[in-house]
Design a protein around this motif. Structure first.
Motif, PDB file in Angstrom:
ATOM      1  N   GLN A 188       0.842  -1.214   0.000  1.00 26.96           N
ATOM      2  CA  GLN A 188       0.000   0.000   0.000  1.00 26.96           C
ATOM      3  C   GLN A 188       0.871   1.254   0.000  1.00 26.96           C
ATOM      4  OE1 GLN A 188      -2.527  -0.531   3.401  1.00 26.96           O
ATOM      5  NE2 GLN A 188      -3.970  -1.853   2.316  1.00 26.96           N
ATOM      6  N   SER A 189       2.003   1.245   0.703  1.00 25.32           N
ATOM      7  CA  SER A 189       2.884   2.399   0.689  1.00 25.32           C
ATOM      8  C   SER A 189       3.488   2.647  -0.684  1.00 25.32           C
ATOM      9  CB  SER A 189       3.988   2.218   1.724  1.00 25.32           C
ATOM     10  OG  SER A 189       4.870   1.159   1.327  1.00 25.32           O
ATOM     11  N   LYS A 190       3.465   1.663  -1.553  1.00 22.65           N
ATOM     12  CA  LYS A 190       3.995   1.831  -2.891  1.00 22.65           C
ATOM     13  C   LYS A 190       2.908   2.150  -3.910  1.00 22.65           C
ATOM     14  CE  LYS A 190       7.927   0.763  -1.161  1.00 22.65           C
ATOM     15  NZ  LYS A 190       8.906   1.861  -0.846  1.00 22.65           N
ATOM     16  N   GLY A 191       1.701   2.439  -3.399  1.00 23.17           N
ATOM     17  CA  GLY A 191       0.615   2.802  -4.305  1.00 23.17           C
ATOM     18  C   GLY A 191      -0.170   1.616  -4.828  1.00 23.17           C
ATOM     19  N   LEU A 192       0.056   0.453  -4.290  1.00 26.56           N
ATOM     20  CA  LEU A 192      -0.657  -0.756  -4.736  1.00 26.56           C
ATOM     21  C   LEU A 192      -1.779  -1.079  -3.758  1.00 26.56           C
ATOM     22  CD1 LEU A 192       2.476  -2.895  -5.724  1.00 26.56           C
ATOM     23  CD2 LEU A 192       1.047  -1.468  -7.216  1.00 26.56           C
ATOM     24  N   ALA A 193      -2.804  -1.729  -4.242  1.00 23.72           N
ATOM     25  CA  ALA A 193      -3.963  -2.060  -3.414  1.00 23.72           C
ATOM     26  C   ALA A 193      -4.297  -3.535  -3.619  1.00 23.72           C
ATOM     27  CB  ALA A 193      -5.146  -1.213  -3.774  1.00 23.72           C
ATOM     28  N   PRO A 194      -3.650  -4.414  -2.813  1.00 23.64           N
ATOM     29  CA  PRO A 194      -3.899  -5.860  -2.965  1.00 23.64           C
ATOM     30  C   PRO A 194      -5.374  -6.202  -2.671  1.00 23.64           C
ATOM     31  CG  PRO A 194      -1.955  -5.448  -1.639  1.00 23.64           C
ATOM     32  CD  PRO A 194      -2.658  -4.122  -1.794  1.00 23.64           C
TER      33      PRO A 194
END
Length: 368
Positions: free
Chosen positions: A362-368
């Protein structure tokens, strides 16, 4: 003490016997019949005028008249006192009386006193008489009813001091009323100015607060936008490891199936053979069998962090190889200690501590 001698040229007072009716018997003067009155000089002294103490004989007045001795005594006392006063006044030196300049300057001129000024001679200068001089002459010749009039009032034709005083009182009352009205107006203006200043200050405070709130909102919006742009940029350089998946176990779950007693990674369940992609560019530090992890590939990022791909069915890279974001590093499998095919992803900091992969992604802009 001065003697009581009759003044020269002054006739002696007539005795009552000279004016009485001759036919009527006249009482003789004196205390006893047949006594005759003898005139002699009497000089009153302290001893002679001392009051007689104790019993004394009072001569009885006859015929209702005054005793001649009493009359003479009274006249003598008055004459002695007057003569003594004049003698003492003439024997004393004259006394000089002076007034301070401030007091003498404030004394009114005799010529300006109504009813008195006309008795004082006026020596007017040559030429036409001035208005003030005429007013002074008018006041001087005026009756006492003009007492208290000023020169200006006399020049204006005032002749009655009472009316002039009444006019002064009314004028003073009007001036005081006008002064009170001016003070009230000034106070009202000052209160209005203070109220306007307070309102202006309140408006300025409200404007500053509004500007500060707008600035804060703009700053927050700008920061949010910058974060979104940063995450978008990161998302362009980061990618999820599996395209189609189901999350089954998260970081920190407790269970007996894990040797440490809790889950140390994030599980992406997917069919066997599903491609596994590099989340970010990095270097392969190891690729091979790892016991309970099965076939594992470790990618080291440029900041020193490590990404572990575990339970693979096959490995597509080798140690020392450089990979880019989205490049295939292996495939989903069920090797090692597992209950089904899935990707077990672990994230380790440069110091080697395992952290929650969900938070890191999430800190890298991803939303698993």
């Amino acid at each position: 003490m001065a003697a009581n001698e009759p003044a020269l040229g002054t006739p002696l007072p007539a005795f009552p016997s000279a004016t009485l009716d001759p036919a009527r018997p006249q009482p003789p003067y004196g205390d006893a019949p047949g006594e005759t009155e003898t005139w002699e000089e009497w000089d009153p002294t302290e001893e002679s005028v001392r009051p007689v103490r104790g019993r004394h004989r009072v001569a009885k007045q006859r015929g209702g008249g005054l005793a001649r001795s009493s009359t003479v005594l009274g006249v003598g006392v008055i004459a002695a006192v007057g003569a003594g006063g004049m003698a003492s006044a003439q024997s004393k030196p004259p006394v000089s009386i002076s007034l301070p300049d401030s007091l003498s300057a404030s004394l009114p001129d005799l010529g300006s006193l109504p009813g008195v000024g006309e008795l004082v001679p006026h020596h007017a200068p040559d030429g036409p008489t001035s208005g003030a001089a005429q007013a002074d002459q008018k006041i001087a010749a005026a009756p006492l009813t003009m007492t208290g009039l000023s020169t200006g009032e006399a020049e204006q034709g005032a002749t009655d001091a009472g009316e002039a005083l009444r006019a002064r009182i009314l004028q003073q009352a009007a001036q005081q009323k006008a002064g009170a009205a001016a003070e009230a107006k000034a106070a009202a203006q000052q209160a209005a100015a203070q109220k306007a200043a307070r309102e202006a200050a309140a408006q300025q405070d409200a404007a500053r607060a509004k500007a500060a709130a707008e600035k804060k909102a703009q700053e927050e919006a700008a920061a949010k936008k910058a974060e979104e742009e940063r995450l978008a940029e990161l998302a362009a350089s980061y990618s999820l490891p599996v395209g189609s998946y189901t999350l089954t176990s998260t970081f920190g779950e407790a269970g007996s199936m894990w040797s440490s007693g809790h889950h140390t990674g994030l599980d992406f369940a997917a069919p066997t053979g599903t491609p596994l992609k590099a989340i970010h560019s990095g270097t392969i530090v190891s690729a091979g069998w790892a016991g309970a992890y099965g076939y594992r590939t470790v990618v080291k990022l440029d900041d020193g962090s490590e990404l572990w791909y575990c339970h693979q069915s096959s490995i597509a890279v080798s140690a020392g190889q450089r990979v880019a974001t989205g490049e295939v590093v292996g495939r989903v499998g069920a090797t090692g200690n597992v209950t089904g095919p899935h990707l077990h992803l672990e994230v380790h900091t440069p110091s080697g501590t395992g952290i929650d992969p969900m938070t890191w992604l999430q800190s890298k802009g991803l939303a698993p």
